[in-house]
Design a protein around this motif. Structure first.
Motif, PDB file in Angstrom:
ATOM      1  N   LEU A 243       0.830  -1.208   0.000  1.00 40.84           N
ATOM      2  CA  LEU A 243       0.000   0.000   0.000  1.00 40.84           C
ATOM      3  C   LEU A 243       0.862   1.254   0.000  1.00 40.84           C
ATOM      4  O   LEU A 243       0.564   2.221  -0.717  1.00 40.84           O
ATOM      5  CB  LEU A 243      -0.932  -0.009   1.206  1.00 40.84           C
ATOM      6  CG  LEU A 243      -1.860   1.201   1.367  1.00 40.84           C
ATOM      7  CD1 LEU A 243      -2.769   1.334   0.157  1.00 40.84           C
ATOM      8  CD2 LEU A 243      -2.674   1.082   2.650  1.00 40.84           C
ATOM      9  N   ALA A 244       1.947   1.240   0.766  1.00 42.85           N
ATOM     10  CA  ALA A 244       2.824   2.410   0.817  1.00 42.85           C
ATOM     11  C   ALA A 244       3.437   2.704  -0.550  1.00 42.85           C
ATOM     12  O   ALA A 244       3.519   3.875  -0.969  1.00 42.85           O
ATOM     13  CB  ALA A 244       3.922   2.189   1.854  1.00 42.85           C
ATOM     14  N   VAL A 245       3.848   1.666  -1.274  1.00 47.62           N
ATOM     15  CA  VAL A 245       4.426   1.870  -2.603  1.00 47.62           C
ATOM     16  C   VAL A 245       3.373   2.434  -3.561  1.00 47.62           C
ATOM     17  O   VAL A 245       3.660   3.332  -4.365  1.00 47.62           O
ATOM     18  CB  VAL A 245       5.003   0.547  -3.145  1.00 47.62           C
ATOM     19  CG1 VAL A 245       5.464   0.710  -4.594  1.00 47.62           C
ATOM     20  CG2 VAL A 245       6.156   0.067  -2.277  1.00 47.62           C
ATOM     21  N   ILE A 246       2.158   1.915  -3.470  1.00 48.45           N
ATOM     22  CA  ILE A 246       1.076   2.417  -4.325  1.00 48.45           C
ATOM     23  C   ILE A 246       0.831   3.896  -4.059  1.00 48.45           C
ATOM     24  O   ILE A 246       0.718   4.713  -4.989  1.00 48.45           O
ATOM     25  CB  ILE A 246      -0.197   1.592  -4.104  1.00 48.45           C
ATOM     26  CG1 ILE A 246      -0.009   0.174  -4.659  1.00 48.45           C
ATOM     27  CG2 ILE A 246      -1.409   2.264  -4.745  1.00 48.45           C
ATOM     28  CD1 ILE A 246      -1.114  -0.791  -4.276  1.00 48.45           C
ATOM     29  N   LEU A 247       0.739   4.281  -2.794  1.00 45.48           N
ATOM     30  CA  LEU A 247       0.484   5.675  -2.449  1.00 45.48           C
ATOM     31  C   LEU A 247       1.641   6.576  -2.877  1.00 45.48           C
ATOM     32  O   LEU A 247       1.432   7.740  -3.249  1.00 45.48           O
ATOM     33  CB  LEU A 247       0.242   5.796  -0.948  1.00 45.48           C
ATOM     34  CG  LEU A 247      -1.015   5.093  -0.420  1.00 45.48           C
ATOM     35  CD1 LEU A 247      -1.157   5.290   1.075  1.00 45.48           C
ATOM     36  CD2 LEU A 247      -2.262   5.591  -1.141  1.00 45.48           C
ATOM     37  N   GLU A 248       2.864   6.042  -2.864  1.00 46.44           N
ATOM     38  CA  GLU A 248       4.007   6.810  -3.360  1.00 46.44           C
ATOM     39  C   GLU A 248       3.843   7.137  -4.844  1.00 46.44           C
ATOM     40  O   GLU A 248       4.202   8.238  -5.291  1.00 46.44           O
ATOM     41  CB  GLU A 248       5.297   6.023  -3.140  1.00 46.44           C
ATOM     42  CG  GLU A 248       5.767   5.972  -1.700  1.00 46.44           C
ATOM     43  CD  GLU A 248       6.941   5.012  -1.513  1.00 46.44           C
ATOM     44  OE1 GLU A 248       7.422   4.464  -2.541  1.00 46.44           O
ATOM     45  OE2 GLU A 248       7.362   4.798  -0.367  1.00 46.44           O
ATOM     46  N   GLN A 249       3.302   6.185  -5.607  1.00 48.75           N
ATOM     47  CA  GLN A 249       3.099   6.425  -7.037  1.00 48.75           C
ATOM     48  C   GLN A 249       1.986   7.437  -7.274  1.00 48.75           C
ATOM     49  O   GLN A 249       2.059   8.241  -8.215  1.00 48.75           O
ATOM     50  CB  GLN A 249       2.798   5.110  -7.770  1.00 48.75           C
ATOM     51  CG  GLN A 249       3.863   4.048  -7.602  1.00 48.75           C
ATOM     52  CD  GLN A 249       5.270   4.597  -7.730  1.00 48.75           C
ATOM     53  OE1 GLN A 249       5.630   5.229  -8.726  1.00 48.75           O
ATOM     54  NE2 GLN A 249       6.087   4.367  -6.703  1.00 48.75           N
ATOM     55  N   PHE A 250       0.955   7.413  -6.420  1.00 53.55           N
ATOM     56  CA  PHE A 250      -0.089   8.429  -6.503  1.00 53.55           C
ATOM     57  C   PHE A 250       0.523   9.818  -6.288  1.00 53.55           C
ATOM     58  O   PHE A 250       0.239  10.764  -7.041  1.00 53.55           O
ATOM     59  CB  PHE A 250      -1.168   8.164  -5.452  1.00 53.55           C
ATOM     60  CG  PHE A 250      -2.192   7.135  -5.852  1.00 53.55           C
ATOM     61  CD1 PHE A 250      -1.850   6.032  -6.614  1.00 53.55           C
ATOM     62  CD2 PHE A 250      -3.516   7.271  -5.458  1.00 53.55           C
ATOM     63  CE1 PHE A 250      -2.785   5.089  -6.974  1.00 53.55           C
ATOM     64  CE2 PHE A 250      -4.475   6.328  -5.817  1.00 53.55           C
ATOM     65  CZ  PHE A 250      -4.109   5.236  -6.578  1.00 53.55           C
ATOM     66  N   GLU A 251       1.348   9.934  -5.238  1.00 48.22           N
ATOM     67  CA  GLU A 251       1.958  11.232  -4.932  1.00 48.22           C
ATOM     68  C   GLU A 251       2.917  11.656  -6.037  1.00 48.22           C
ATOM     69  O   GLU A 251       2.972  12.839  -6.421  1.00 48.22           O
ATOM     70  CB  GLU A 251       2.686  11.153  -3.596  1.00 48.22           C
ATOM     71  CG  GLU A 251       3.297  12.476  -3.158  1.00 48.22           C
ATOM     72  CD  GLU A 251       3.989  12.385  -1.816  1.00 48.22           C
ATOM     73  OE1 GLU A 251       4.513  13.417  -1.350  1.00 48.22           O
ATOM     74  OE2 GLU A 251       4.010  11.280  -1.228  1.00 48.22           O
ATOM     75  N   ARG A 252       3.666  10.704  -6.553  1.00 51.28           N
ATOM     76  CA  ARG A 252       4.598  11.013  -7.640  1.00 51.28           C
ATOM     77  C   ARG A 252       3.852  11.525  -8.869  1.00 51.28           C
ATOM     78  O   ARG A 252       4.274  12.505  -9.504  1.00 51.28           O
ATOM     79  CB  ARG A 252       5.396   9.755  -7.975  1.00 51.28           C
ATOM     80  CG  ARG A 252       6.301   9.849  -9.193  1.00 51.28           C
ATOM     81  CD  ARG A 252       6.892   8.484  -9.472  1.00 51.28           C
ATOM     82  NE  ARG A 252       7.494   8.393 -10.795  1.00 51.28           N
ATOM     83  CZ  ARG A 252       7.703   7.245 -11.435  1.00 51.28           C
ATOM     84  NH1 ARG A 252       7.362   6.088 -10.863  1.00 51.28           N
ATOM     85  NH2 ARG A 252       8.260   7.237 -12.630  1.00 51.28           N
ATOM     86  N   MET A 253       2.720  10.896  -9.192  1.00 51.81           N
ATOM     87  CA  MET A 253       1.944  11.348 -10.345  1.00 51.81           C
ATOM     88  C   MET A 253       1.386  12.749 -10.098  1.00 51.81           C
ATOM     89  O   MET A 253       1.357  13.589 -11.007  1.00 51.81           O
ATOM     90  CB  MET A 253       0.805  10.372 -10.631  1.00 51.81           C
ATOM     91  CG  MET A 253      -0.066  10.739 -11.827  1.00 51.81           C
ATOM     92  SD  MET A 253       0.819  10.787 -13.418  1.00 51.81           S
ATOM     93  CE  MET A 253       1.002   9.020 -13.745  1.00 51.81           C
ATOM     94  N   ALA A 254       0.953  13.025  -8.853  1.00 45.81           N
ATOM     95  CA  ALA A 254       0.377  14.335  -8.544  1.00 45.81           C
ATOM     96  C   ALA A 254       1.412  15.450  -8.541  1.00 45.81           C
ATOM     97  O   ALA A 254       1.112  16.585  -8.923  1.00 45.81           O
ATOM     98  CB  ALA A 254      -0.317  14.282  -7.192  1.00 45.81           C
ATOM     99  N   THR A 255       2.632  15.139  -8.126  1.00 43.01           N
ATOM    100  CA  THR A 255       3.649  16.179  -7.981  1.00 43.01           C
ATOM    101  C   THR A 255       4.570  16.308  -9.191  1.00 43.01           C
ATOM    102  O   THR A 255       4.960  17.425  -9.564  1.00 43.01           O
ATOM    103  CB  THR A 255       4.513  15.916  -6.730  1.00 43.01           C
ATOM    104  OG1 THR A 255       5.084  14.605  -6.826  1.00 43.01           O
ATOM    105  CG2 THR A 255       3.667  16.011  -5.471  1.00 43.01           C
ATOM    106  N   GLU A 256       4.923  15.180  -9.810  1.00 46.83           N
ATOM    107  CA  GLU A 256       5.855  15.206 -10.934  1.00 46.83           C
ATOM    108  C   GLU A 256       5.172  14.965 -12.272  1.00 46.83           C
ATOM    109  O   GLU A 256       5.493  15.610 -13.269  1.00 46.83           O
ATOM    110  CB  GLU A 256       6.950  14.146 -10.739  1.00 46.83           C
ATOM    111  CG  GLU A 256       7.759  14.297  -9.468  1.00 46.83           C
ATOM    112  CD  GLU A 256       8.743  13.152  -9.305  1.00 46.83           C
ATOM    113  OE1 GLU A 256       8.985  12.419 -10.284  1.00 46.83           O
ATOM    114  OE2 GLU A 256       9.254  12.971  -8.180  1.00 46.83           O
ATOM    115  N   GLY A 257       4.250  14.012 -12.293  1.00 51.64           N
ATOM    116  CA  GLY A 257       3.626  13.638 -13.548  1.00 51.64           C
ATOM    117  C   GLY A 257       4.559  12.813 -14.411  1.00 51.64           C
ATOM    118  O   GLY A 257       5.731  12.597 -14.070  1.00 51.64           O
ATOM    119  N   PRO A 258       4.082  12.332 -15.527  1.00 52.80           N
ATOM    120  CA  PRO A 258       4.905  11.490 -16.407  1.00 52.80           C
ATOM    121  C   PRO A 258       5.882  12.316 -17.229  1.00 52.80           C
ATOM    122  O   PRO A 258       5.796  13.540 -17.286  1.00 52.80           O
ATOM    123  CB  PRO A 258       3.866  10.824 -17.300  1.00 52.80           C
ATOM    124  CG  PRO A 258       2.773  11.841 -17.407  1.00 52.80           C
ATOM    125  CD  PRO A 258       2.714  12.520 -16.055  1.00 52.80           C
TER     126      PRO A 258
END
Length: 443
Positions: free
Chosen positions: A347-362
């Motif tokens: 779950l922690a890794v999944i939430l990290e990807q959510f935050e990464r998408m919100a802050t950095e994007g692809p």
């Protein structure tokens, strides 16, 4: 149970005969989809894709008003309606109706979602008129004989009991309940054993009369039939339906994010289901969100979740996200299954990807790769007549326009990096998903 097995064997035989013909109808990006708007003499409208290469006709249709229209205390009514419409009609008993479909190699089926009730017909061209007549009987004059209704109630009850032991179902239902509370979308379409047992023939007739109306009817037809032939058949099947239905408005979703529900169950793995508020299909940001989701978790072997959760860490064999638009709101859903002792890490890794998408994007390269896949794979939705007929109905329900097939890929190609980053911030920034887990009790 024996009759149920025989019924589905007959459907399989009919579907198999139809599928042989359906394989011949495929479309490609180089092959424009010529959709004709057909209006019958009595005003019944259908969208038609004519193709005479194989002797097959596929019809799909829908009415507004799915399982969310179940009255309080009668949950599962619309699901039972879908299961019993082909259990005899007119002067044909259940056995005779099923036998007639088998003789003609015809497939007639019904189903319900949350917002819509669906029906379909598959037939070979020589059986066209008789197939449409059987559909007419099922739609307008179902028998709802007590023996047949009780048989299907018993079968649905088996599914309800099975669902109480299925980790995926439990996790999803707990999540929806936590997010939506008493909203109709949180109610299982199958109802409960108690509500199902209370349903009567009068309930089925009343629900059919409430939902089935010409006002909300949407029809898609594909195959070996022209507009002139189709028009009177539409009248034969649907003309006598009520002009309007009696559909209750569905309240807008009031999504409660950030909830956590843990359900202890002695199963080999822990199932994780998570969700955030999403978008309705008519939202101007929907296509950008669709591309963003593909990069985040929708791309089976290329998404961030696949790479970070499975490939790099071996935490889950399968993980991903999807957009689920409904008439009264939308959700961004995701799931994973993992070892119980690594559930929180997953779950922690999944939430990290959510935050990464919100802050950095692809990156630009990731965006272009996603768009190439989404546009290149689109023709796979049109490799059989039944799939195309379903798409025609879906376009009408979403009010996307008769030219959407021609516009869709250009809309995906027009999505920019700024669009994806904007919608990622809108959906993910500062948001904590509701999480539902089912698995062994932890310490």
């Amino acid at each position: 149970m024996l009759h149920f097995a025989q019924k589905h064997l007959r459907h399989a035989i009919s579907a198999g005969a139809v599928a042989l013909g359906a394989l011949g109808l495929t479309l490609s990006t180089a092959q424009a989809v010529d959709i004709q708007r057909v209006v019958s003499p009595k005003g019944i409208e259908a969208w038609l894709v004519e193709d005479n290469t194989v002797p097959i006709i596929a019809v799909n249709f829908s009415f507004n008003g799915g399982a969310v229209q179940d009255p309080e205390g009668k949950e599962g009514l619309t699901r039972l309606l879908a299961s019993t419409l082909d259990e005899g009609a007119g002067d044909l008993s259940s056995e005779k109706f099923q036998a007639r479909m088998e003789d003609l190699a015809v497939g007639i089926s019904f189903n319900t979602g949350k917002d819509y009730f669906y029906g379909s017909l598959r037939a070979l061209t020589p059986a066209r008129d008789e197939a449409f007549d059987l559909l007419r009987l099922a739609v307008n004059d179902p028998r709802f004989d007590e023996v047949a209704v009780d048989r299907m109630k018993a079968q649905l009850a088996v599914g309800i009991r099975r669902a109480t032991r299925d980790p995926d179902t439990i996790a999803s239902r707990n999540m929806l309940k936590a997010m939506l509370g008493e909203h109709p979308y949180a109610t299982p379409t199958s109802g409960t054993e108690e509500s199902l047992a209370s349903l009567t023939r009068d309930d089925l007739l009343s629900q059919k009369n409430r939902i089935f109306s010409r006002e909300t009817l949407r029809i898609g037809v594909v195959g070996d039939i022209n507009a002139e032939t189709l028009a009177p058949l539409l009248d034969m099947v649907f003309e006598t339906l009520p002009g309007t239905g009696d559909i209750n408005p569905v309240p807008a979703m009031d999504v409660q994010a950030g909830q956590r529900v843990d359900h202890a169950m002695p199963v080999p793995q822990t199932k994780l289901v998570f969700a955030l508020p999403g978008l309705k299909r008519d939202d101007p940001d929907y296509q950008a969100a669709f591309v963003m989701n593909h990069i985040l978790g929708g791309g089976t072997f290329t998404s961030w979740l696949y790479e970070e959760v499975r490939e790099k860490r071996g935490l889950s064999y399968s993980t991903g996200t999807s957009l689920s638009p409904y008439d009264a709101g939308g959700l961004l859903l995701g799931s994973a299954a993992t070892r119980a002792d690594r559930a929180e890490e997953t779950l922690a890794v999944i939430l990290e990807q959510f935050e990464r998408m919100a802050t950095e994007g692809p990156t630009e390269a990731e965006l272009e790769s996603a768009k190439r896949f989404l546009t290149g794979s689109y023709p796979l939705r049109f490799d059989a007549s039944g799939k195309i007929a379903r798409q025609l109905v879906a376009l009408q329900n979403a009010e996307l326009g008769i030219d959407y097939f021609d516009r869709r890929n250009s809309e995906i190609e027009a999505v920019t990096l700024e669009d994806v980053r904007r919608v990622a911030k809108r959906l993910l920034a500062g948001k904590v998903p509701t999480v539902s887990t089912v698995g062994p009790a932890s310490n």
